[in-house]
Motif scaffolding. Structure first.
Motif, PDB file in Angstrom:
ATOM      1  N   ASN A  64       0.830  -1.204   0.000  1.00 55.80           N
ATOM      2  CA  ASN A  64       0.000   0.000   0.000  1.00 55.80           C
ATOM      3  C   ASN A  64       0.868   1.260   0.000  1.00 55.80           C
ATOM      4  N   TYR A  65       1.784   1.320  -0.965  1.00 61.82           N
ATOM      5  CA  TYR A  65       2.566   2.557  -1.137  1.00 61.82           C
ATOM      6  C   TYR A  65       2.275   3.144  -2.515  1.00 61.82           C
ATOM      7  N   GLY A  66       2.434   4.486  -2.615  1.00 60.24           N
ATOM      8  CA  GLY A  66       2.046   5.170  -3.842  1.00 60.24           C
ATOM      9  C   GLY A  66       0.537   5.201  -3.984  1.00 60.24           C
ATOM     10  N   GLY A  67       0.074   5.546  -5.171  1.00 58.66           N
ATOM     11  CA  GLY A  67      -1.351   5.510  -5.462  1.00 58.66           C
ATOM     12  C   GLY A  67      -2.113   6.781  -5.155  1.00 58.66           C
ATOM     13  N   GLY A  68      -1.584   7.626  -4.271  1.00 55.19           N
ATOM     14  CA  GLY A  68      -2.322   8.820  -3.900  1.00 55.19           C
ATOM     15  C   GLY A  68      -1.774  10.096  -4.497  1.00 55.19           C
ATOM     16  N   ASN A  69      -0.596  10.018  -5.140  1.00 54.10           N
ATOM     17  CA  ASN A  69       0.068  11.210  -5.658  1.00 54.10           C
ATOM     18  C   ASN A  69       0.708  10.858  -6.986  1.00 54.10           C
ATOM     19  N   VAL A  70       0.800  11.817  -7.882  1.00 50.63           N
ATOM     20  CA  VAL A  70       1.312  11.537  -9.226  1.00 50.63           C
ATOM     21  C   VAL A  70       2.805  11.823  -9.355  1.00 50.63           C
TER      22      VAL A  70
END
Length: 511
Positions: free
Chosen positions: A243-249
């Motif tokens: 569950n890392y990344g995914g929230g920011n580009v």
């Protein structure tokens, strides 16, 4: 007066005892109600002879609204230990506020839950952390207080670190930093002495989730003073990074590292969309070894799952372009989550001037699927320019892979330059299904001594051109005892080049 004198000395003696350095074992709760209070007392009294151990009861919980900051240091004979005691859940520290530092740069000065100020010889064993707001950038954090004061012999193990990433690109579970006090830059101090390095860092058995990057390490760019001897994961004690990344580009990482020597990243599990996560939407790394990572680099027995739905950003499992002393990359496994990005996909990227490269036993875990309309996929890639040395690629198995559209596929791509010896042997590249893109089982090119032997390449199917083994360059280039069969192209295109090629020799001397 006779009665007052004994009382006076009794009070004085009690004051001396209270002010003595802490040594031996203390219970939390018990001797101290919380870890925060124990650290506050430790900062005042320092570490006594033989070191100090804080036994924190299982199921203990506490909340904080400011970092727990450790300002003292241990030594080889006087260590500092915070450890879980008893059976049950890990002790848990939850930071509930939104932080006080407005961080705008990845790895810059930010809010942490536990912060170590140049602390040496310290261990956290089974002490879990949690934050409830993306304004808390770091779970565990080390900070260099000066150019001569880094952190040595730091161990963080068996913790569950649950952060809140939101849309922030700065949230990191464990950050071994370079002493930045800027909210916009991670550069930090210019180290001037060996004591200013972070060295002998051990990160094992942790679960890290809810971050933009799970683990990050930043040393100094000063020549001779990079951080050193960093171990991430061990046999039976790997880290679970999910569950890392995914929230920011911006680029997301399981492990990010810059300016470090002698690194071992092994026995870890990477899954950026696992544990409640989602596919990333920008450049994605399992491991990203950025600039200045040198010495002996080991990446063994990691299990890496990649999920990326960006429009055209790259995805990389293990990535390094550093001219290290050596690479040992063995027995890693790779799986796919949802991959729709048309950016280049590398499972293993080691393109550098490193002279000694050994890559073996790496394989696909069951199957791998990339559903993007175009792009290029490399299972192994190296097009570096070493002046001498040997690249050994053996016993890898890149099989059961499906790519779509016009995606080009390379099982093994080795294109290092003159004076470098490449040995590619006993690998399997099989059962590759593709669309209209070019398909290469093994690609060996440019002018170096190259031996390609005892490999098995079979079951390559697409509607474009296929090469079982492609050779271009080499003096000599030795190609022998390979099995190449069952290559099928459905293309009916008229072309001067054969659509199906078992072994294709495009050039070279003494092939």
């Amino acid at each position: 007066m006779r009665r007052l004198i004994p009382m006076f000395f009794a009070v004085l003696l009690a004051g001396i005892v209270v002010g003595q350095p802490l040594s031996g074992s203390y219970d939390i709760p018990g001797d101290y109600a919380t870890i925060a209070l124990a650290v506050a007392d430790l900062n005042v009294k320092n570490v006594g002879s033989g070191g100090v151990t804080f036994n924190v009861a299982a199921n203990h919980t506490e909340t904080v609204t400011a970092p727990i900051t450790i300002q003292v240091t241990g030594t080889a004979g006087n260590t500092i230990v915070f450890q879980k005691s008893g059976s049950g859940n890990n002790p848990l520290i939850t930071r509930t506020d939104a932080g006080t530092i407005s961080t705008t740069g990845y790895g810059a000065s930010g809010d942490a839950i536990i912060r170590m100020e140049g602390t040496d010889y310290i261990t956290f064993d089974g002490i879990s952390l949690q934050s409830n707001n993306q304004g808390i950038e770091y779970g565990y954090m080390t900070h260099k207080t000066s150019a001569t004061n880094g952190s040595q012999y730091v161990t963080i193990k068996n913790a569950v670190i649950s952060m809140t990433k939101g849309t922030s690109g700065m949230v990191i579970g464990i950050y071994i930093g370079n002493g930045s006090t800027s909210t916009s830059s991670a550069t930090g101090v210019t180290v001037t002495a060996l004591t200013g390095r972070n060295t002998n860092i051990l990160i094992t058995g942790n679960t890290v989730r809810g971050t933009h990057s799970a683990l990050a390490f930043r040393g100094s760019s000063a020549t001779g003073f990079a951080d050193d001897n960093i171990t991430i994961g061990a046999s039976g004690e790997g880290n679970l990074l999910e569950n890392y990344g995914g929230g920011n580009v911006s680029a997301a990482h399981g492990v990010y590292m810059i300016y470090a020597t002698n690194v071992n990243i092994s026995h870890n599990t990477f899954n950026n969309s696992g544990g409640g996560g989602s596919p990333h939407t920008s450049t994605l790394y399992g491991v990203f070894l950025s600039s200045g990572v040198a010495g002996d680099i080991v990446m063994n027995n990691n299990d890496i799952t990649l999920a990326n739905t960006a429009a055209s950003s790259a995805s990389q499992g293990l990535y390094s372009a550093n001219a290290a002393a050596s690479y040992a990359v063995h027995n890693n496994t790779f799986s796919s989550g949802t991959i729709t990005s048309t950016g280049t996909l590398y499972l293993i990227y080691l393109s550098s001037n490193c002279q000694n490269v050994n890559v073996s036993g790496n394989q696909i875990n069951s199957s791998f699927e990339r559903s993007s309309a175009s792009g290029t996929m490399y299972c192994y890639y190296n097009s570096g320019s070493p002046a001498a040395g040997t690249e050994n690629i053996f016993d890898n198995n890149f099989s059961n892979i499906t790519v779509s559209g016009s995606t080009s596929f390379y099982g093994i791509y080795s294109s290092t330059l003159a004076a470098h010896t490449a040995n590619i042997y006993s690998n399997v590249v099989s059962n590759i299904s593709a669309g209209t893109g070019s398909l290469y089982g093994i690609y060996g090119a440019t002018s170096n001594t190259r031996s390609i032997y005892t490999n098995s390449v079979y079951g390559l199917n697409n509607s474009g051109i296929i090469y079982g083994i492609y050779v271009s360059g080499g003096n000599p280039a030795l190609v022998f005892d390979n099995e190449v069969f069952n290559l099928t192209s459905a293309s009916s295109s008229a072309t001067t080049t054969q659509m199906v090629n078992g072994i294709y020799v495009a050039g070279g001397t003494n092939t």
